[in-house]
Design a protein around this motif. Sequence first.
Motif, short mmCIF file in Angstrom:
data_model
loop_
_atom_site.label_atom_id
_atom_site.label_comp_id
_atom_site.label_asym_id
_atom_site.label_seq_id
_atom_site.Cartn_x
_atom_site.Cartn_y
_atom_site.Cartn_z
N LYS A 1 0.84 -1.20 0.00
CA LYS A 1 0.00 0.00 0.00
C LYS A 1 0.87 1.24 0.00
CE LYS A 1 -4.37 -1.10 2.18
NZ LYS A 1 -5.05 -1.33 3.45
N ILE A 2 0.39 2.31 -0.62
CA ILE A 2 1.10 3.58 -0.50
C ILE A 2 0.65 4.21 0.82
CG2 ILE A 2 1.34 5.91 -1.43
CD1 ILE A 2 1.31 4.68 -4.20
N VAL A 3 1.59 4.25 1.77
CA VAL A 3 1.21 4.70 3.11
C VAL A 3 1.46 6.18 3.32
CG1 VAL A 3 1.48 2.44 4.20
CG2 VAL A 3 3.45 3.96 4.03
N LYS A 4 2.25 6.77 2.46
CA LYS A 4 2.51 8.20 2.60
C LYS A 4 3.00 8.75 1.27
CE LYS A 4 4.60 11.31 6.05
NZ LYS A 4 3.35 12.00 6.41
N SER A 5 2.58 9.97 0.93
CA SER A 5 3.12 10.67 -0.23
C SER A 5 3.49 12.07 0.19
CB SER A 5 2.08 10.75 -1.36
OG SER A 5 1.70 9.45 -1.75
N GLY A 6 4.47 12.62 -0.46
CA GLY A 6 4.88 13.97 -0.09
C GLY A 6 5.88 14.52 -1.08
N LYS B 1 9.86 16.17 -2.04
CA LYS B 1 11.16 15.51 -2.02
C LYS B 1 11.75 15.43 -0.62
CE LYS B 1 13.93 19.52 -3.53
NZ LYS B 1 12.93 20.54 -3.93
N GLU B 2 11.26 16.30 0.28
CA GLU B 2 11.78 16.26 1.64
C GLU B 2 11.39 14.96 2.37
OE1 GLU B 2 9.67 18.46 0.29
OE2 GLU B 2 7.86 17.84 1.35
N LEU B 3 10.35 14.28 1.86
CA LEU B 3 9.95 13.01 2.46
C LEU B 3 11.07 11.97 2.33
CD1 LEU B 3 7.84 11.13 3.76
CD2 LEU B 3 6.79 10.83 1.51
N ALA B 4 11.77 12.05 1.21
CA ALA B 4 12.88 11.12 1.00
C ALA B 4 13.95 11.30 2.06
CB ALA B 4 13.48 11.33 -0.40
N LEU B 5 14.24 12.53 2.37
CA LEU B 5 15.25 12.83 3.39
C LEU B 5 14.81 12.34 4.76
CD1 LEU B 5 16.25 16.42 2.24
CD2 LEU B 5 17.69 14.36 2.19
N GLU B 6 13.55 12.52 5.02
CA GLU B 6 12.98 12.10 6.29
C GLU B 6 13.10 10.58 6.43
OE1 GLU B 6 9.13 13.81 6.61
OE2 GLU B 6 8.81 13.08 8.64
N LEU B 7 12.83 9.87 5.32
CA LEU B 7 12.94 8.41 5.34
C LEU B 7 14.38 8.00 5.57
CD1 LEU B 7 10.68 7.62 2.28
CD2 LEU B 7 10.21 6.98 4.65
N GLU B 8 15.28 8.78 4.96
CA GLU B 8 16.69 8.47 5.08
C GLU B 8 17.14 8.53 6.54
OE1 GLU B 8 18.50 7.50 2.65
OE2 GLU B 8 20.59 8.01 2.98
N SER B 9 16.67 9.53 7.27
CA SER B 9 17.12 9.66 8.65
C SER B 9 16.32 8.79 9.62
CB SER B 9 17.08 11.13 9.09
OG SER B 9 15.77 11.63 8.93
N LYS B 10 15.04 8.62 9.37
CA LYS B 10 14.21 7.89 10.34
C LYS B 10 13.97 6.42 10.01
CE LYS B 10 11.24 11.82 11.54
NZ LYS B 10 9.81 12.14 11.50
N GLY B 11 14.28 6.02 8.75
CA GLY B 11 13.94 4.65 8.35
C GLY B 11 12.45 4.54 8.09
N TYR B 12 11.96 3.31 8.00
CA TYR B 12 10.55 3.12 7.65
C TYR B 12 9.67 2.80 8.86
CZ TYR B 12 12.17 2.97 2.83
OH TYR B 12 12.71 3.29 1.64
N ASP B 13 10.31 2.56 9.99
CA ASP B 13 9.56 2.05 11.13
C ASP B 13 8.43 2.97 11.59
OD1 ASP B 13 10.99 -0.19 11.10
OD2 ASP B 13 12.28 0.28 12.83
N TRP B 14 8.70 4.27 11.53
CA TRP B 14 7.69 5.21 12.04
C TRP B 14 6.40 5.23 11.23
CZ3 TRP B 14 6.65 9.85 9.09
CH2 TRP B 14 7.44 9.97 7.93
N LEU B 15 6.43 4.61 10.06
CA LEU B 15 5.25 4.64 9.18
C LEU B 15 4.25 3.53 9.49
CD1 LEU B 15 7.17 5.38 5.92
CD2 LEU B 15 5.53 6.93 7.00
N LYS B 16 4.68 2.56 10.29
CA LYS B 16 3.85 1.37 10.49
C LYS B 16 2.53 1.66 11.19
CE LYS B 16 7.52 -1.97 10.33
NZ LYS B 16 8.50 -2.75 11.07
#
Lengths: 245, 438
Positions: A223-228, A230-245
Motif C-alpha cells: 500500500k502507499i502509506v505516505k506521499s509527499g 522531495k523532503e519526504l525522501a530525506l525524512e525516510l533516510e534519517s528515520k527509516g521506515y519504522d515510524w510509518l507502520k
Amino acid sequence: MLQIKDLHASIEGKEILKGIDLEVKKGEVHAIMGPNGSGKSTLANILAGREEYEVTSGSINYLGEDLLELDPEERAHKGIFLAFQYPVEIPGVSNVYFLRTALNEVRKSQGLEELDAAQFLKLVRRKIDLVELDKSLLNRAVNEGFSGGEKKRNEIFQMAVLEPKLAILDETDSGLDIDALRIVANGVNSLKSKDNATIVVTHYQRLLDYIVPDVVHVLFKGKIVKSGGKELALELESKGYDWLK
Amino acid sequence: MQNEIKHYLDQFERFHNGSAGQAVHALRKKALREFEQEGFPTTRQEEWRFTNVKPLAQTPFMVSGGAQLQQPEVETFLFPGWQKPLIVLVNGRFDRELSRNWQDIPGVDVIPLKQVLDEDKTLFNAYLTKIVQDHETVFSRLNSAFMHDGVCLHINDKVRVQEEIHIVHVMKGGEKPLAAYPRNLIIAGKGSEACLIETFHSSGAGVTFTDMVSEVFVGENARLKHYRIQNESPEAFHVSNTAVSQKENSNYKSVTFTFGGRLVRNNISTALNGQGIESTLNGLYMVRDKQLIDNHTFIDHARAHCDSHELYRGILRDSARAVFSGKILVRPDAQKTDAKQSNNCLLLSDEARVDTKPQLEIYADDVKCTHGATVGQLDEEAAFYLRARGIPRHKATGILTYAFAEEIIAAIEVAEVRDAVHALLADRLGHEIDFTEV
Ligand SMILES: Nc1ncnc2c1ncn2[C@@H]1O[C@H](COP(=O)(O)OP(=O)(O)O)[C@@H](O)[C@H]1O
Ligand SMILES: [Mg+2]
C-alpha cells in the motif's frame, strides 16, 4: 498520463498489492520508495505487462486507454519503458540487433519508417555517449557477461534510444558506485521533457540527490502509506521506515 | 513381418538379376541374407525403443531406376552463385550431366561409385564395407544389398583442397513409393584437408525412402569437415548410416542439420583408431507437425589421448518428436580421453516430445567424460524482456530460437552453409526474420 485506481494484484494466490492509488502527470518525476518486499517491483512489472501477476481488482488508465488490456509489446509501442531491476541475459543475440529490432518495431507501430543499419548506428553513437557505455558492448550478446553497472547503464541506453513517454526505473541505482549513479542520473535528466514522465523506484534516497522528484511515495506492504514532496525522501533516510507502520 | 522381408527379396531378384561383377554381388547377397535374418527393428529393441519404423517397413518401396532432373530445378538446390565443385546424385545415382567442376579438383579423385564397384579393384578391396562392417545396422545391410551407385571421393595424401565440395542429393518421387540406396566412400589421405557439404532435397511429390551409407576414412594428420543439410519433403523417409574411421592425429568434424523428412534417422559412428585424434559430432534440427528425427551417435575411444566433442540441439514445434542417443565407449587403452557430450532441446509446443539417452561406457580410469542433457521451453524471462522493448511475441520467439541454435551455426566456417541454415530456421519459424544480422 497515468491513473492507477485501487489496484490489487497477487501472484500464486498471494496478495502483494493491496489497493494502490497513484496519478502521474506529464512532465512529472515520481519516486517510489519502501523496504524490500513491499511490492515496488511488482507494481513496476504490472505496468510493463508481466503476465505472471494477476490483477484481481482496480484499474490502470494510461493516456486514456485501459492499460491492462494491452500486451507488453503494445505498451512499449505506446511509450512505456521499464528499466529492469534484473536485466536479462540473452546469449546469442547481439545488443545492436536487439535494440534496432525493438526501435523499428516501435517506429512501425507509430507509422514511421524503419531505420537501416547505417542510420541506426548513427543514432546509437549519439546516445551511447550519454551513458558512457563502452561501445564494444554493442556487439556483445545482450547483457551477457556485463557487470552489474554495465547492465544498468545498458538499460538507460536502451531508454535513450527508445525515447519512451513513461519510463519506470526499477532500482536502477542499486549496485552502482557514485560515478555510475551520476551517469545514470544524467541520462535520465537529459531525456526529461514536459511531455514525458518518470517513475523512479528506489530504496535509497541518494539517487534522488541527482534525479529530483516532484512527488515521493512510500510503498509499504502493498500500500502507499505516505506521499509527499522531495523532503519526504530525506525524512525516510534519517528515520527509516519504522515510524510509518 | 514376413511379407515385408519378402518384398525386399523380390526386389533384389528383379533389380540385381544378372548385374554387376562377382565381388560386389557376393557382398550384396551376404548383406541381403543378414537383412533377411535380422528383419526390421521393433521398439522392443533398445536401439529403436523410441523410433517406430513400422510406417517405413510397411510401405512397399520400389528400387528407383535412373531419374531425370532438369538443370533449372537443380539450380534451386544450389547455394547462390556456387562455382565450386558440384556433384549431383539423383535417386542415388551419380549424374554426370548435372555435376560440374568435379573432374579437375587438384589432388582429388571423384569417381562415381558404380565405377568403383565395377572396375576399381584397389579402392574396392581396400575400403568398401571395411569401415561400416563394425557398425552395421539392419539399414546399412539393406544398403549393402542394394548398393549400386553413389560417390567416391579420394583426397590424395597431403592435398589441401582449397574449395569446398558440394554434393547435392535429390530424391525424385514417383507414383509408387521409391527407394534409393546411395553409397559413399570418402577417403581423406594422410595429411590432407577438405570440406564436404552434402545437401538433401526432394523433387516433386511422392513417398520416398533414402537409405544411405557413407564410409569415411580419415588418414593420419588429415582434417575433414563434413556438413550435411537435410531438407527433404514431409513425405520422405531417410536413414543415413555414417561410419568413420580415424587415424593418428586426425581431425573430423561433422555437423548434421535436419529440417526435412517424415522420419529421419541419422546413425553416426566414429572409431578413434589412433592417438591424438579430435572428433566433433554436432547436430541441429528443427522439426514441426508430425516429423520424427532420431540422431544416434557412437564414439569409440579405442586409443589414448583423444578428444571428442558432441553438441546436439533440437527445436520442436507442433507434435514433432525427437530422439537423441549418444553412446561413448572408452576402451581400457584409451587413457587421457577427453569426451564431452551435450544435448539440448527447445520445445515450442506442449505436444512435442523428446527422448534422450546418453550412454557412457568407460573402461579406462584416467579420463574426462562429461555429458549433459536439457529439455526446456522458451525462456519466458527473456521473452518478456524482448516484448517489453516492443518486439512482438512471435518475433521474440524467433529471436530466442535463433539464439539457441546459434552456438552451432556460428562455428561453421562456410558462409553459404550458415546462410542456408539461417534461411531454413526462419522458414520453419513461419515468418520473416533476417537472421544475418542478429
Ligand atoms: N514471482 C514471484 N513469485 C512469488 N512471490 C513473488 C514473486 N515476485 C514477488 N514475489 C513476492 O512479492 C513480494 C513483493 O516483491 P517485490 O515486488 O519484488 O518487492 P520489492 O521490489 O518492493 O522489493 C515479496 O514478498 C516477494 O517475495
Ligand atoms: Mg524490487
